[in-house]
Design an enzyme around this catalytic site. Structure first.
Site, mmCIF file in Angstrom:
data_model
loop_
_atom_site.group_PDB
_atom_site.id
_atom_site.type_symbol
_atom_site.label_atom_id
_atom_site.label_comp_id
_atom_site.label_asym_id
_atom_site.label_seq_id
_atom_site.Cartn_x
_atom_site.Cartn_y
_atom_site.Cartn_z
ATOM 1 N N GLU A 65 -53.948 22.549 28.556
ATOM 2 C CA GLU A 65 -52.973 21.491 28.820
ATOM 3 C C GLU A 65 -52.726 21.208 30.294
ATOM 4 O O GLU A 65 -52.462 20.069 30.667
ATOM 5 C CB GLU A 65 -51.624 21.864 28.163
ATOM 6 C CG GLU A 65 -51.663 21.983 26.650
ATOM 7 C CD GLU A 65 -51.901 20.646 25.975
ATOM 8 O OE1 GLU A 65 -51.630 19.600 26.595
ATOM 9 O OE2 GLU A 65 -52.388 20.631 24.825
ATOM 10 N N SER A 83 -9.836 57.468 -6.021
ATOM 11 C CA SER A 83 -9.471 58.750 -5.387
ATOM 12 C C SER A 83 -10.186 58.981 -4.060
ATOM 13 O O SER A 83 -10.102 60.081 -3.505
ATOM 14 C CB SER A 83 -9.797 59.905 -6.338
ATOM 15 O OG SER A 83 -9.046 59.827 -7.525
#
Length: 788
Positions: free
Chosen positions: A85, A346
């Protein structure tokens, strides 16, 4: 503004080189007036602590646009994209004048646009601000490119470009394409795969990866040959790349840890990368085990499960499973069970016992009564509806007995437990604080799995509760892209190291009822300390365990709140807890918990009476060893037997005021509390009663009268006026009481044995109830009777 645009149009008609110079002046002049906007809505990506991607979300504009960091741009990728590019990217100022002149000449000779001269910087501008391809717009892009160069480094511009390049459909950015087509991050791509991803952005509509791979491979090999001609890469690497097949296809985006991922995304909106503390291997294992286990228990109408796994050394949450199946729309799969408010059953008892150790009220061998007890109208029962009489504190905790826990909470005060849980970051308990009573220790409050697991991590760390870590520490290079996690609690010491060790020592016992049924034949028992819990109505099953390395919290139930008869912490949640520990840390090499080290430790041993757990007295013949916290544990002499003066036949007892001058005998009798006497009598358990007191004595003992256990002081009772039901009277009296006398509004109603149930038919109005024993001691209470 109109004059500026008119001037730009005139410039655009001149020669390209002159236009470039003018564009530079325009860019410099307009930079402050029209700053370029590089804010892009990225997809949120959740990573594990090793950097691998766990989960990815679409961006706000419904794109797969994942943020590639500079570390994702490898030298191989950089060389390929620059050669293809923009070879002079690192030397030009945002535009390449030579390329522009060459492109302009070719276009003029051909009479049409045959080639472009866009640099990577200019292409980045075009991706940020799409425009029609005209000379004017080209000039604007050129100026914007210069602006980018003024504000960003070359590496940052290249990074921005790679984050924006299109790959067709809603996929943008090289990282998105790498994950969605090759199923791996850019750093793991081969040269052939990198080349494939560099060629598609120029022709995303014709080069359709995953659809027409043969055509894509032809174009890929054409560029690989160009790299070969230009000697961009080593010859061997290029030959391998040319021979590599193209097997790309569209993958699903990673979807691990969906509940935590959604949570972090909501807590850190707009962050492109959120680094969680999760371990990908542990997370995947936990998700699989939870889903498999949930499939097995679904036959019992139990549909949901949640698991949280924490590294005790770092407080990092290494696995976070909010439900058994996130994709299940029927049973609320998207509900986050880690943060859902549930009843703990519990599971809070260990903290209560630890606080009692630190308050000096009990030691492990202190005897507590597990007998039916009325706590001002609150009459809890044990899980198995059985009672054990006198038991040690360690037995009561290991066996999760309810009556001793409620008695202990009453002695300590609920405010002590509530305050501790508030400091530990229990948000719902903080809101409920004013309304919480004794029932909270049996599940009468709201908690989350995250809060409970954090609490047990505190037990594993010597009583120090610290914030759990959902994300890794901030990256110093990008502090804004990490962290941001809100802390529910700061570090707080809730128990001493000595008390925490005593709790761990107790919870390690394996002779206890909360083991899964037939576990010897079905499960390998890991070496862990753990506690279970089952909420009222069997809506929630808990099992939370820890060793030196991990703490694992398991919740199982239905998000709908529907209870199931088969649901219990022992048989439903604990098997999954064992599976998780066996898969992750069976026979952990980290050793086991040791008592706090001397010389700072206050944990020592002492001899105590096995009947009470107190310091042995004259009647204690077989003392046993018990732990104590020096300077804290109560130092009380045992009084499990008391001296009574009787006649020779043991039929009468004398007090000091009525004892005769001769004929009396000094004897020792069990010093039983009234509730224990009542329990023995009701269960026909033999014990040695104290003879009745001398009836000729006119002195009344200063002890309290019988404790009325039914009815309840200040309560209102509603009756059917046509057919009023009878109400029961009950009491608990001392060991030396043979008869009690019941009075209704100061009128004798009936005489009875202390353990005998007495019934009466009530009438509307205020009612005073009195109970006197055969020593003249009495107790009163008042109730209100109303018609329905």
């Amino acid at each position: 503004m109109e004059s500026i645009w008119t001037w730009l149009k005139q410039i655009s008609r001149r020669k390209p080189v002159r236009a470039c110079g003018l564009a530079l002046l325009v860019a410099l002049g307009l930079d402050s007036l029209f700053p370029i906007n590089t804010a892009v809505p990225y997809s949120t990506v959740i990573t594990a602590r090793d950097g691998s991607i766990l989960h990815a979300f679409l961006s706000r504009d419904d794109k797969w646009r994942m943020y590639a960091e500079l570390s994702d741009i490898t030298p191989t990728l950089r060389d390929a994209i620059l050669y293809k590019e923009d070879k002079y990217f690192y030397v030009h100022p945002g535009f390449n004048p030579v390329s522009m002149v060459r492109a302009a000449g070719r276009n003029l000779l051909a009479g049409r646009r045959t080639s472009g001269a866009s640099t990577i910087t200019m292409q980045t501008v075009r991706l940020l601000e799409p425009r029609r391809r005209t000379y004017l717009n080209k000039l604007i892009e050129l100026g914007r490119a210069i602006q980018l160069e003024l504000h960003y480094s070359k590496d940052e511009i290249l990074q921005l470009y790679l984050n924006l390049i299109p790959y067709g459909g809603n996929i943008e950015g090289l990282k998105s394409a790498s994950l969605l087509y090759f199923g791996k991050p850019p750093v793991l791509l081969s040269l052939a795969e990198l080349t494939t991803l560099t060629i598609i952005p120029n022709r995303p509509s014709s080069l359709r990866l995953g659809v027409d791979n043969e055509r894509v491979m032809q174009e890929r090999n054409r560029w690989l040959n160009r790299f070969r001609t230009a000697h961009v890469y080593d010859e061997t690497i290029l030959i391998d790349a040319l021979n590599e097949p193209l097997t790309a296809y569209r993958h699903e985006a990673p979807q691990l840890a969906p509940h935590l991922s959604r949570r972090l995304k909501a807590e850190q909106p707009g962050e492109p990368i959120i680094r969680s503390a999760l371990s990908p291997g542990i997370q995947a294992t936990a998700e699989q085990l939870v889903q498999n286990y949930a499939n097995r228990i679904r036959v019992n109408d139990i549909h949901n499960a949640a698991v949280l796994i924490v590294d005790n050394q770092t407080q990092a949450v290494v696995a976070y499973v909010g439900s058994s199946d996130f994709r299940d729309p029927v049973d609320g799969g998207q509900v986050d069970g880690v943060r859902a408010i549930r009843s703990p059953g519990s599971a809070l008892k260990p903290i209560l016992y630890g606080l009692a150790f630190d308050a000096g009220i009990i030691t492990p061998k202190t005897k507590l009564n597990d007998v039916p007890t009325n706590f001002s109208g609150y009459e809890p029962d044990n899980y198995d509806r059985q009672f054990n009489g006198p038991v040690t504190a360690s037995f009561a905790l290991a066996n999760s007995l309810n009556i001793p826990a409620v008695s202990l909470l009453r002695e300590m005060g609920t405010s002590a437990l509530v305050s501790t849980l508030q400091k530990a970051g229990f948000s719902t308990v903080k809101r409920q604080a004013k309304d919480l009573g004794l029932s909270m220790i049996l599940g009468g409050c709201g908690v989350t799995l995250e809060e409970m697991t954090r609490l047990y991590v505190g037990l594993a760390n010597g009583g120090l509760v610290m914030p759990l870590t959902l994300t890794t520490p901030s990256d110093p290079l990008h502090p804004a892209r990490n962290g941001g996690q809100k802390r529910a609690v700061e570090s707080v010491k809730i128990l001493s190291p000595e008390a925490a060790y005593l709790i761990t020592h107790t919870l390690t016992q394996i002779t206890r009822p909360d083991l899964p049924n037939n576990f010897d034949n079905s499960y390998h028992l890991p070496r862990i300390a753990w506690k279970t819990g089952t909420s009222y109505g069997r809506r929630d099953a808990w099992s939370i365990g820890y060793n030196r390395r991990y703490t694992i919290g398991v919740w199982i139930g239905n998000f709908s709140g529907v209870g199931v008869a088969e649901l219990s912490g022992a048989n439903t949640a604990t098997p999954l807890l064992f599976q998780l520990f066996n898969a992750l840390d069976y026979n952990s090499p980290n050793g086991w918990f040791q008592p706090p080290a001397s010389p700072t430790s206050r944990l020592t041993t002492r001899l105590v009476c096995p009947e009470t757990g107190d310091i042995p007295g004259d009647s204690c013949l077989n003392p046993v060893t018990d732990f104590q916290i020096m300077g804290v544990s109560r130092h009380r002499t045992c009084q499990h037997r008391k001296v009574v003066f009787t006649n020779a036949a043991r039929t009468l007892a004398y007090c000091p005021h009525c004892r005769p001058d001769s004929g009396w005998v000094r004897r020792s009798y069990p010093n039983l509390t009234p509730d224990l006497v009542t329990f023995y009598q009701s269960r026909h358990i033999p014990f040695e009663p104290i003879p009745p007191h001398n009836p000729a004595c006119e002195r009344v003992s200063g002890m309290a009268g019988p404790a009325i256990t039914s009815l309840n002081e200040g309560s209102e009772y509603f009756i059917d006026a046509a057919q009023p039901a009878e109400l029961e009277l009950g009491c608990q009296a001392a060991n030396d009481v043979q008869l009690v006398f019941w009075y209704l509004n100061d009128k004798l109603y009936r005489r009875a044995r202390p353990d005998e149930a007495v019934f009466f038919r009530p009438w509307p109005g205020q009612l005073k109830i009195s109970c006197a024993d055969d020593r003249g001691r009495h107790s009163d209470l008042r109730v209100t009777i109303k018609n329905e």
